[in-house]
Design a protein around this motif. Structure first.
Motif, PDB file in Angstrom:
ATOM      1  N   PRO A   5       0.819  -1.213   0.000  1.00 20.77           N
ATOM      2  CA  PRO A   5       0.000   0.000   0.000  1.00 20.77           C
ATOM      3  C   PRO A   5       0.852   1.262   0.000  1.00 20.77           C
ATOM      4  N   GLY A   6       0.220   2.391  -0.315  1.00 21.62           N
ATOM      5  CA  GLY A   6       0.929   3.659  -0.309  1.00 21.62           C
ATOM      6  C   GLY A   6       0.907   4.294  -1.685  1.00 21.62           C
ATOM      7  N   PRO A   7       1.446   5.508  -1.791  1.00 24.49           N
ATOM      8  CA  PRO A   7       1.471   6.199  -3.085  1.00 24.49           C
ATOM      9  C   PRO A   7       2.191   5.379  -4.148  1.00 24.49           C
ATOM     10  N   ARG A   8       1.559   5.274  -5.327  1.00 28.10           N
ATOM     11  CA  ARG A   8       2.128   4.464  -6.395  1.00 28.10           C
ATOM     12  C   ARG A   8       1.911   5.136  -7.741  1.00 28.10           C
ATOM     13  N   ILE A   9       2.834   4.885  -8.660  1.00 25.65           N
ATOM     14  CA  ILE A   9       2.689   5.308 -10.046  1.00 25.65           C
ATOM     15  C   ILE A   9       2.850   4.069 -10.902  1.00 25.65           C
ATOM     16  N   GLU A  10       1.805   3.728 -11.673  1.00 20.00           N
ATOM     17  CA  GLU A  10       1.825   2.486 -12.454  1.00 20.00           C
ATOM     18  C   GLU A  10       1.565   2.771 -13.927  1.00 20.00           C
ATOM     19  N   MET A  11       2.468   2.308 -14.772  1.00 20.89           N
ATOM     20  CA  MET A  11       2.290   2.427 -16.214  1.00 20.89           C
ATOM     21  C   MET A  11       1.491   1.207 -16.692  1.00 20.89           C
ATOM     22  N   LEU A  12       0.272   1.416 -17.141  1.00 25.59           N
ATOM     23  CA  LEU A  12      -0.588   0.313 -17.537  1.00 25.59           C
ATOM     24  C   LEU A  12      -0.264  -0.143 -18.961  1.00 25.59           C
ATOM     25  N   ASP A  13      -0.330  -1.429 -19.174  1.00 22.36           N
ATOM     26  CA  ASP A  13      -0.037  -2.011 -20.485  1.00 22.36           C
ATOM     27  C   ASP A  13      -1.279  -1.892 -21.364  1.00 22.36           C
ATOM     28  N   VAL A  14      -1.268  -0.905 -22.263  1.00 21.41           N
ATOM     29  CA  VAL A  14      -2.415  -0.691 -23.150  1.00 21.41           C
ATOM     30  C   VAL A  14      -1.994  -0.764 -24.618  1.00 21.41           C
ATOM     31  N   GLY A  15      -0.826  -1.322 -24.879  1.00 24.35           N
ATOM     32  CA  GLY A  15      -0.351  -1.386 -26.255  1.00 24.35           C
ATOM     33  C   GLY A  15       0.193  -0.049 -26.696  1.00 24.35           C
ATOM     34  N   GLN A  16      -0.120   0.367 -27.924  1.00 25.75           N
ATOM     35  CA  GLN A  16       0.354   1.650 -28.450  1.00 25.75           C
ATOM     36  C   GLN A  16      -0.488   2.775 -27.864  1.00 25.75           C
ATOM     37  N   GLY A  17       0.011   3.402 -26.812  1.00 26.72           N
ATOM     38  CA  GLY A  17      -0.727   4.480 -26.172  1.00 26.72           C
ATOM     39  C   GLY A  17      -0.249   4.682 -24.749  1.00 26.72           C
ATOM     40  N   ASP A  18      -0.835   5.658 -24.073  1.00 25.09           N
ATOM     41  CA  ASP A  18      -0.472   5.991 -22.695  1.00 25.09           C
ATOM     42  C   ASP A  18      -1.667   5.822 -21.766  1.00 25.09           C
ATOM     43  N   ALA A  19      -1.410   5.246 -20.608  1.00 25.62           N
ATOM     44  CA  ALA A  19      -2.388   5.188 -19.522  1.00 25.62           C
ATOM     45  C   ALA A  19      -1.589   4.966 -18.245  1.00 25.62           C
ATOM     46  N   ILE A  20      -1.576   5.969 -17.374  1.00 25.91           N
ATOM     47  CA  ILE A  20      -0.749   5.937 -16.171  1.00 25.91           C
ATOM     48  C   ILE A  20      -1.645   6.165 -14.964  1.00 25.91           C
ATOM     49  N   LEU A  21      -1.576   5.256 -14.015  1.00 19.83           N
ATOM     50  CA  LEU A  21      -2.423   5.313 -12.818  1.00 19.83           C
ATOM     51  C   LEU A  21      -1.602   5.816 -11.633  1.00 19.83           C
ATOM     52  N   ILE A  22      -2.104   6.875 -10.999  1.00 19.97           N
ATOM     53  CA  ILE A  22      -1.467   7.431  -9.805  1.00 19.97           C
ATOM     54  C   ILE A  22      -2.387   7.177  -8.622  1.00 19.97           C
ATOM     55  N   SER A  23      -1.865   6.505  -7.623  1.00 19.79           N
ATOM     56  CA  SER A  23      -2.635   6.215  -6.409  1.00 19.79           C
ATOM     57  C   SER A  23      -1.996   6.954  -5.246  1.00 19.79           C
ATOM     58  N   GLY A  24      -2.763   7.828  -4.612  1.00 18.98           N
ATOM     59  CA  GLY A  24      -2.251   8.608  -3.488  1.00 18.98           C
ATOM     60  C   GLY A  24      -3.346   8.918  -2.490  1.00 18.98           C
ATOM     61  N   GLN A  25      -3.064   9.876  -1.610  1.00 20.81           N
ATOM     62  CA  GLN A  25      -4.024  10.234  -0.569  1.00 20.81           C
ATOM     63  C   GLN A  25      -5.310  10.811  -1.147  1.00 20.81           C
ATOM     64  N   SER A  26      -5.221  11.430  -2.318  1.00 29.51           N
ATOM     65  CA  SER A  26      -6.411  12.035  -2.921  1.00 29.51           C
ATOM     66  C   SER A  26      -7.157  11.066  -3.825  1.00 29.51           C
ATOM     67  N   GLY A  46      -5.273   5.537 -23.072  1.00 27.93           N
ATOM     68  CA  GLY A  46      -4.851   4.596 -24.101  1.00 27.93           C
ATOM     69  C   GLY A  46      -5.798   4.566 -25.293  1.00 27.93           C
ATOM     70  N   PRO A  47      -5.622   3.582 -26.176  1.00 33.68           N
ATOM     71  CA  PRO A  47      -6.457   3.484 -27.375  1.00 33.68           C
ATOM     72  C   PRO A  47      -7.798   2.804 -27.077  1.00 33.68           C
ATOM     73  N   PRO A  48      -8.742   2.885 -28.020  1.00 33.29           N
ATOM     74  CA  PRO A  48      -9.996   2.144 -27.867  1.00 33.29           C
ATOM     75  C   PRO A  48      -9.765   0.669 -28.179  1.00 33.29           C
ATOM     76  N   SER A  49     -10.795  -0.115 -27.986  1.00 29.67           N
ATOM     77  CA  SER A  49     -10.728  -1.508 -28.417  1.00 29.67           C
ATOM     78  C   SER A  49     -10.959  -1.559 -29.924  1.00 29.67           C
TER      79      SER A  49
END
Length: 256
Positions: free
Chosen positions: A38-59, A67-70
């Motif tokens: 647990p705790g603040p995290r930054i995760e680069m999600l695997d979405v193929g050609q594209g960007d999707a980054i998840l930030i988990s914190g106190q807020s 990322g791209p569509p299906s």
């Protein structure tokens, strides 16, 4: 000092004292447990050609780009990635710009996940191609639209906007810091024109532990002056990759 640093120095100390098996076991256990710590995290999600980054914190949990569509029907890659790791509600979604590989998954997300705070982007992006798809999806889901400015951004973010209002150079520069030891600088798909503008107009220039390189590492971005200013002029691997490398090295040494 972050958790991975402590694990490294503890393992190195045990290795030096001859307890190589214990050192390797600690690193191997950390490698498997790291995604669930647990705790603040930054995760680069695997979405193929594209960007999707998840930030988990106190807020809460903030998703930067979707990322791209299906392309084969069903849920988008980012929706699949979020549900694979058990992510439900999101606090905010932040779109750096409206290229398909950055905003394409938002309709799927809004159909399956509750977004409590809002969808954030530059007001000028309302005139981008397919912006209406984002607006209609947000309306169906009852999620408010919020505009990023130099003074207004999601909690935990600080953003700067260039005068460029179209194309990749309109991507805002944003610093996210969910904790004092966890920070990332987002650049979207900005090119050298935007990078040079930021270098000239932002003082002091923001620094972060992680730099998300612009435009997927394209040769049109990440010039040396920009990388040097951010303090990220050297290649950096993720904590997970570093730990995996150390485990392999220690196990191979143990067999000798």
């Amino acid at each position: 000092m972050c958790s991975s640093d402590l694990v490294f120095y503890l393992s190195l100390s045990l290795w030096s004292s001859g307890k190589k098996g214990i050192a390797a076991a600690i690193l191997l256990l950390t490698l498997f447990l790291l995604p669930w710590i647990p705790g603040p995290r930054i995760e680069m999600l695997d979405v193929g050609q594209g960007d999707a980054i998840l930030i988990s914190g106190q807020s809460g949990k903030i998703l930067v780009d979707t990322g791209p569509p299906s392309f084969h029907g069903g849920s988008s890659p980012v929706t699949h990635a979020l549900e694979t790791v058990g992510i439900g509600d999101l606090e905010h979604i932040f779109l750096t710009h409206f290229d398909q590989d950055h905003r394409g998954g938002i309709e799927s997300i809004l159909a399956r996940h509750k977004v409590k705070g809002g969808i954030w982007f530059r007001e000028e992006h309302l005139f981008a191609k397919n912006a209406v798809r984002v607006l209609l999806a947000a309306e169906r889901a009852g999620v408010p639209i919020r505009f990023i400015t130099d003074q207004n951004s999601p909690t935990g973010f600080k953003c700067w906007l260039t005068p460029f209002t179209e194309g990749n150079n309109s991507s805002p520069l944003c610093l996210a810091a969910p904790s004092s030891q966890t920070s990332i600088l987002f650049t979207g798909d900005m090119g050298s024109a935007a990078e040079n503008w930021y270098l000239t107009h932002i003082h002091p220039f923001p620094k972060a532990r992680i730099l998300k390189v612009a435009h997927h590492g394209s040769s049109t971005s990440s010039n040396f002056a920009f990388l040097s200013k951010t303090g990220r002029s050297e290649e950096h691997t993720s904590e997970l990759q570093s730990l995996a490398y150390l485990v392999c090295r220690l196990l191979l040494e143990k067999k000798k």
